[in-house]
Structures are given as C-alpha cells and as structure tokens.
Design a protein around this motif. Structure first.
Motif, PDB file in Angstrom:
ATOM      1  N   ASP A  87     -24.561 -34.194 -29.631  1.00 51.08           N
ATOM      2  CA  ASP A  87     -23.701 -35.053 -28.824  1.00 51.08           C
ATOM      3  C   ASP A  87     -22.621 -35.638 -29.735  1.00 51.08           C
ATOM      4  N   ASN A 271     -34.072 -44.650 -18.457  1.00 48.16           N
ATOM      5  CA  ASN A 271     -33.391 -43.434 -18.031  1.00 48.16           C
ATOM      6  C   ASN A 271     -32.820 -43.610 -16.631  1.00 48.16           C
ATOM      7  N   GLU A 279     -24.085 -35.007 -17.563  1.00 48.15           N
ATOM      8  CA  GLU A 279     -24.613 -36.232 -18.143  1.00 48.15           C
ATOM      9  C   GLU A 279     -25.966 -36.621 -17.577  1.00 48.15           C
ATOM     10  N   ASN A 281     -27.868 -40.175 -18.490  1.00 45.84           N
ATOM     11  CA  ASN A 281     -27.692 -41.346 -19.345  1.00 45.84           C
ATOM     12  C   ASN A 281     -28.940 -42.197 -19.413  1.00 45.84           C
ATOM     13  N   ASP A 283     -29.900 -46.366 -20.562  1.00 48.19           N
ATOM     14  CA  ASP A 283     -29.441 -47.677 -20.994  1.00 48.19           C
ATOM     15  C   ASP A 283     -30.445 -48.258 -21.969  1.00 48.19           C
ATOM     16  N   THR A 299     -25.274 -47.923 -23.794  1.00 50.71           N
ATOM     17  CA  THR A 299     -25.537 -46.769 -22.938  1.00 50.71           C
ATOM     18  C   THR A 299     -25.443 -45.524 -23.795  1.00 50.71           C
ATOM     19  N   SER A 301     -26.151 -41.107 -24.274  1.00 51.00           N
ATOM     20  CA  SER A 301     -25.814 -39.920 -23.503  1.00 51.00           C
ATOM     21  C   SER A 301     -26.983 -38.970 -23.291  1.00 51.00           C
TER      22      SER A 301
END
Length: 376
Positions: A87, A271, A279, A281, A283, A299, A301
């Motif tokens: 990433d 999640n 994506e 994501n 948090d 946040t 990826s």
C-alpha cells in the motif's frame, strides 16, 4: 462472515491474472523474443515491480489504485516466484501467492528478461499471462521478509476459533475465545506457551447482547474482549464480564477486530465495509480505560485481523502479513510473512517478552496452527 468476504476482496485486488486474446498472446510472445532476451538460466533472480501502465496498455485491464505490486524471483534447483504488494500511503505489505517451477521446463514456465524487464509466460494456461515487470528494486527482504515457525501447536480437532482467534498473553498463557462444540456456548480458552497445555478456562459470560468478534487483549490483569460495538472487561478465571465500555458507533457491519494494550490505553481496530471497489478500510481508535472514552486517531487502507503492542509500536496482522507500525506519524516500518512456500492468513498475534506467537489459517487445507516466530 464479513471478514472473510473482506479478505477475499483485498486479496483479489492484487491478483493480476490477465486473460487475453490470441493476438495479445502473440504480441507478448514476440516482445519477449525480440532483442537480446535471455533464457531462464541467466541471472533473473531479484525483486521487480509490476509496471501497471504497461500491463494496462497491453491488455486494457484496470489495476488497483494506491498499491504497488512486486515479484521476487529466487533460483536454486527450482525457480520460486513470490508476488507481493505494498500500500503506497502507509506501507502495508502482504504476499499474494508463491509458486515453484522446475528450472528450464518450458512446458511449465518461460522466464524471459529483456533489459530491465522480466516477462513471465505460462504457455499451459490458454492465453493467461502474468506480469510485464519493470526495473529491479532492493532485495526482497528489505520489503517483505519471510520467516519460519520455530514451534507449532495444531488446533485441537473439533474446536472452532471465534472468527480470528485473536490472542492475549497473560502470565504464561495465551487466551482466546473458542467455540468448542456447536451449541455449547463460547469458551474462554488458553494455551500455556511453555507446556503447550490447552485448557477451557470458563464459559464466556458478557454483559452486552452482541456476539464477540474476536478482538482480545490483556490489561492490568484482566482480559478485554471486543463485541460488535464495545469492549468488555473479563475475569480470566471465571469468564465473567464486570464492565462494558462506551460504544464505538452503531454501524451494524463494523467489526472490532484487533485490540492492543500500550500500558495505559487500548488500541482498537474497527473493520468497515468497503467504500469502493479498491478499498477495505479500518479505523484505529485509542480507548482510555481511565475515562472510558474512545478517540479515532487513524483510518488505514487494509482490514485488520489481529494486533499487539511491542516496544512502542503497533504490530498489525492483515491477510498473510505482519506489519510493524509507528503510531504518530502512522507508518509501516517493517513487514513479515510466515513461510514463503505455504502462505497462511495470520489471524491473531501476541507476545511474551521477545517470544511472539501467531494463529494461522493456512491455505490449501492444512490444519489451523498456533506458531512461535521470531521477528527480526
């Protein structure tokens, strides 16, 4: 289970298997034969970066945004080819696949190199080609290091780990939430990392109505276990919850996947559902035990399987990789995968001093395994 769906989406993003017409097959074949292209006996070992622009131009396919993909070619008696991706924003890495090929067996694989580009052609796959590769990069271990299990404990027959079987080290034991028999409820289960004894400590009794997701950590002698929207403080001896935390939102699809205690606060990875085709994501929150408050700090990826906190850094497992991260600024500093030839989803992680243990869901039908590793 949504997390398995999320992992499937994430892995699928990186698998650039290109189906093309006979004309495009001829185009790639002619390109690999032109100029001073070498055969597979020449120096093809090294790390290469996938040239997404060239692949898109050749095949017209769309490739994931925000990612870089690499191939590492290792040659001994066989050629071992490992694909992995990174990433770009934060540096998360994971292996996509790893395949072995017999050297100089053109019925199985053709490796051609022209200048700084490597062409990998599989003629047995009816027009499926993998990778036009551009300039070489640093040695693979500087990007993603493969490590072996030092010890293994096979998951007991008939037991089923709750989602990820995240782990929490307390005393000499690793604690999990296990469903030992269908319909008998959830057990707080432990493994003694010295004797390897597996014990059902107690039936888990939580205050909230939410089914526990699997995130677990130890803090100040107690276990903290994640439900779908909150944490619960649990006595490791009885399995009984004595405290229910503030809620982390009302999203019915969120998963409190990973917990890690830094000595004062608990980091919580949540999640989320994918926000787009490229994506998935998560948090990252910091939960204060003292004030019962939660603050979103990042946040990221990739979805999270498990977390730990070691020497001032977060250790995050996602798919088949382990990523060491600084919290501020948030950045991956080192990455590992377990066993280059037999990749596995790393679902949980914990440590006793310098001793690290992981819980693996291997690919290919092998049994689920608890394994001791060395991160160096």
């Amino acid at each position: 289970m949504k997390i398995l769906k999320a992992l499937t989406i994430t892995l699928a993003l990186g698998i650039a298997v290109i189906s093309c017409t006979k004309e495009k097959k001829d185009e790639v074949a002619n390109t690999s034969k032109s100029g001073n292209s070498s055969d597979s006996s020449e120096a093809i070992q090294g790390t290469y970066r996938v040239n997404f622009e060239k692949m898109a131009a050749l095949f017209g396919d769309r490739f994931p945004e925000g990612l870089e993909q690499y191939i590492y070619v290792e040659k001994d008696s066989i050629i071992l080819i490992t694909r992995f991706e990174q990433d770009i924003r934060y540096g998360f890495k994971h292996a996509l696949d790893s395949n072995s090929y017999v050297d100089n067996d053109d019925s199985k694989v053709i490796l051609k190199k022209k200048g700084a580009e490597l062409f990998f052609i599989d003629p047995t796959n009816q027009g499926i080609f993998l990778f036009a590769i551009e300039t070489t990069l640093p040695e693979r271990n500087s990007l993603l290091k493969f490590i072996r299990l030092q010890e293994e404990i096979t998951q007991p027959t008939g037991s089923f780990p709750n989602y990820r079987a995240n782990m929490a080290a307390l005393g000499q034991k690793m604690y999990f939430v296990f469903d030992r028999q269908e319909g008998e409820g959830l057990y707080l289960t432990s493994i003694n990392h010295i004797t390897k004894q597996i014990t059902d400590e107690a039936v888990l009794s939580l205050k909230g109505d939410n089914f526990p997701i699997g995130g677990i950590c130890a803090a100040n002698g107690s276990l903290w276990i994640a439900a779908s929207n909150h944490l619960e403080k649990v006595d490791p001896a009885t399995g009984i919850s004595s405290f229910e935390s503030v809620k982390f939102g009302t999203d019915p699809y969120q998963e409190l996947a990973g917990l890690a205690f830094d000595g004062t606060n608990i980091y919580v990875a949540i999640n989320r559902e994918p926000t787009g085709p490229d994506e998935v994501n998560a948090d990252l929150y910091r939960y204060s035990i003292a004030s019962n408050t939660a603050t979103k700090i990042q946040t990221i990826s990739y979805p999270v399987n498990g977390m730990d906190y070691v020497n001032g850094k977060l250790i995050i497992t996602n798919a088949n990789s382990i990523n060491e991260c600084t919290v501020s600024p948030f950045k991956v500093t080192r990455s590992w995968a377990v066993d280059q030839e037999h990749l596995a989803n790393i679902m949980g992680i914990t440590h006793f001093g310098n001793e690290t243990w992981v819980f693996l869901f291997p690919y290919g039908g092998r049994p689920n395994t608890f394994g001791k590793i060395v991160l160096n």
